[in-house]
Motif scaffolding. Sequence first.
Motif, short mmCIF file in Angstrom:
data_model
loop_
_atom_site.label_atom_id
_atom_site.label_comp_id
_atom_site.label_asym_id
_atom_site.label_seq_id
_atom_site.Cartn_x
_atom_site.Cartn_y
_atom_site.Cartn_z
N ARG A 1 0.83 -1.20 0.00
CA ARG A 1 0.00 0.00 0.00
C ARG A 1 0.87 1.26 0.00
O ARG A 1 0.66 2.19 -0.73
CB ARG A 1 -0.95 -0.01 1.20
N GLU B 1 2.21 1.88 -3.34
CA GLU B 1 1.22 2.37 -4.29
C GLU B 1 0.83 3.81 -4.02
O GLU B 1 0.37 4.51 -4.91
CB GLU B 1 -0.02 1.47 -4.25
N ASN B 2 1.01 4.23 -2.74
CA ASN B 2 0.62 5.60 -2.41
C ASN B 2 1.72 6.62 -2.66
O ASN B 2 1.53 7.79 -2.42
CB ASN B 2 0.19 5.68 -0.94
N LYS C 1 -1.24 5.21 -9.05
CA LYS C 1 -2.03 3.98 -9.05
C LYS C 1 -1.74 3.25 -10.34
O LYS C 1 -1.95 3.78 -11.41
CB LYS C 1 -3.53 4.31 -8.96
N ARG D 1 2.95 4.01 -13.32
CA ARG D 1 1.51 3.99 -13.49
C ARG D 1 1.07 3.05 -14.60
O ARG D 1 0.11 2.31 -14.45
CB ARG D 1 1.02 5.42 -13.77
#
Length: 362
Positions: free
Chosen positions: A21, A24-25, A47, A123
């Motif tokens: 996470r 991804e952030n 993302k 991305r």
Amino acid sequence: MYRTTMRRLRDGGKYLSNAIRKRENRSYSNLPCDTVYGGPKPQDPVKRVTLRHLASKYTKKKPITMLTAYDYPSAVHVDQAGIDICLVGDSVGMVVHGHDTTLPVTMDDMLLHCRAVARGARRSLLVGDLPFGSYEQSPSQAVANATRLLKEGGMDAVKLEGGYGSRVTAAKAIVEAGIAVMGHVGLTPQAISALGGFRPQGQTSSGAKMVLEHALALQESGCFAIVLECLPSPVSAAITSALKIPTIGIGAGSKCSGQVLVYHDILGMMQHPHYVKVTPKFCKQYAQVGNIVNEALVSYREEVTNGTFPSRAHSPYQMDAAELDSFIGELEGSGLSLAAEAASTASKGSSENNETVVQVKR
Ligand SMILES: Nc1nc(=O)c2c([nH]1)NC[C@@H]1CN(c3ccc(C(=O)N[C@@H](CCC(=O)O)C(=O)O)cc3)CN21
Ligand SMILES: CC(C)C(=O)C(=O)O
Ligand SMILES: [Mg+2]
């Protein structure tokens, strides 16, 4: 250390999913340039495009965009442009390594390029081509090499060429191993030996029917999309209509679910006569980067030759006057009077020249 490890073990999957996470952030804010392309803004969280994103575009009949990239800088550009899929194509063998075909490209070549692209594109969905000789022998060979492209190359999915039975079996085995597969029919450059050249395909009724059958078989094997290369528009329109998964066209007209081209081709970097035989005529050039590169290189050569480069603006490193005096003294003391004079002249030259100094921070 021991405690942390134990905590991670007790946590089970939680530690890992938090780490994912976090990754991804990550935001674009540490990237150097803003984007004017309508792609993600620097402040947007990154993302990764997923198969679900693609399926959603496909359902809404929004065209899917795909472009090749072979290295870190091209991957950054593809990503920043908001392109859905970044393909590390085996065309790298022709475009970057100067081969006449894609046949010499090895798994090691692909892995090197895949890793560079994976560092640059955060991305775009990353698809890596399985190179010639890496998946034809057996489904287990195909699964092993597809696995390497994900594990060692950082790819999200793989692509393989051809729709004959053994290719379909290989695609199915890779999908069953949990790896997303993109198919590729029509002109399959790895089959140049059998095809006799980079020729358009599906130009006869029976040829077109065969390409359609190959596409249907690949869909059945579980492919998430299929590249259609060098086909007449009616043939790719029919295939696109018959399939329930997206088609990505290259030299296959406008009726596909998406389009793919080669990075260097759309930038007009392959215009030197040397490249003409490998640059397909279906490609549109959105810039003439090759000409810009030529002009820049000639300017550099001329400026070094005539002494205008480097000017003071590009000679940024300074020395305190006291340190310089001391250095010049050392040189004189060591009997290097000519060197001392050179240092002294250079320092005067730089103070007389009042161009702005670019401060390079390191
Ligand atoms: N720079 C580059 N761009 C590509 O699109 C590309 C590659 N390389 N390498 C791998 C394959 C090969 N591709 C090609 C290469 C040439 C033609 C081409 O010139 N075709 C001619 C016919 C040539 C013949 O009959 O021998 C044509 O008229 O379409 C088509 C696709 C597409 N791929
Ligand atoms: C042209 C695309 C589809 C490709 O396979 C490649 O670049 O290798
Ligand atoms: Mg390819």
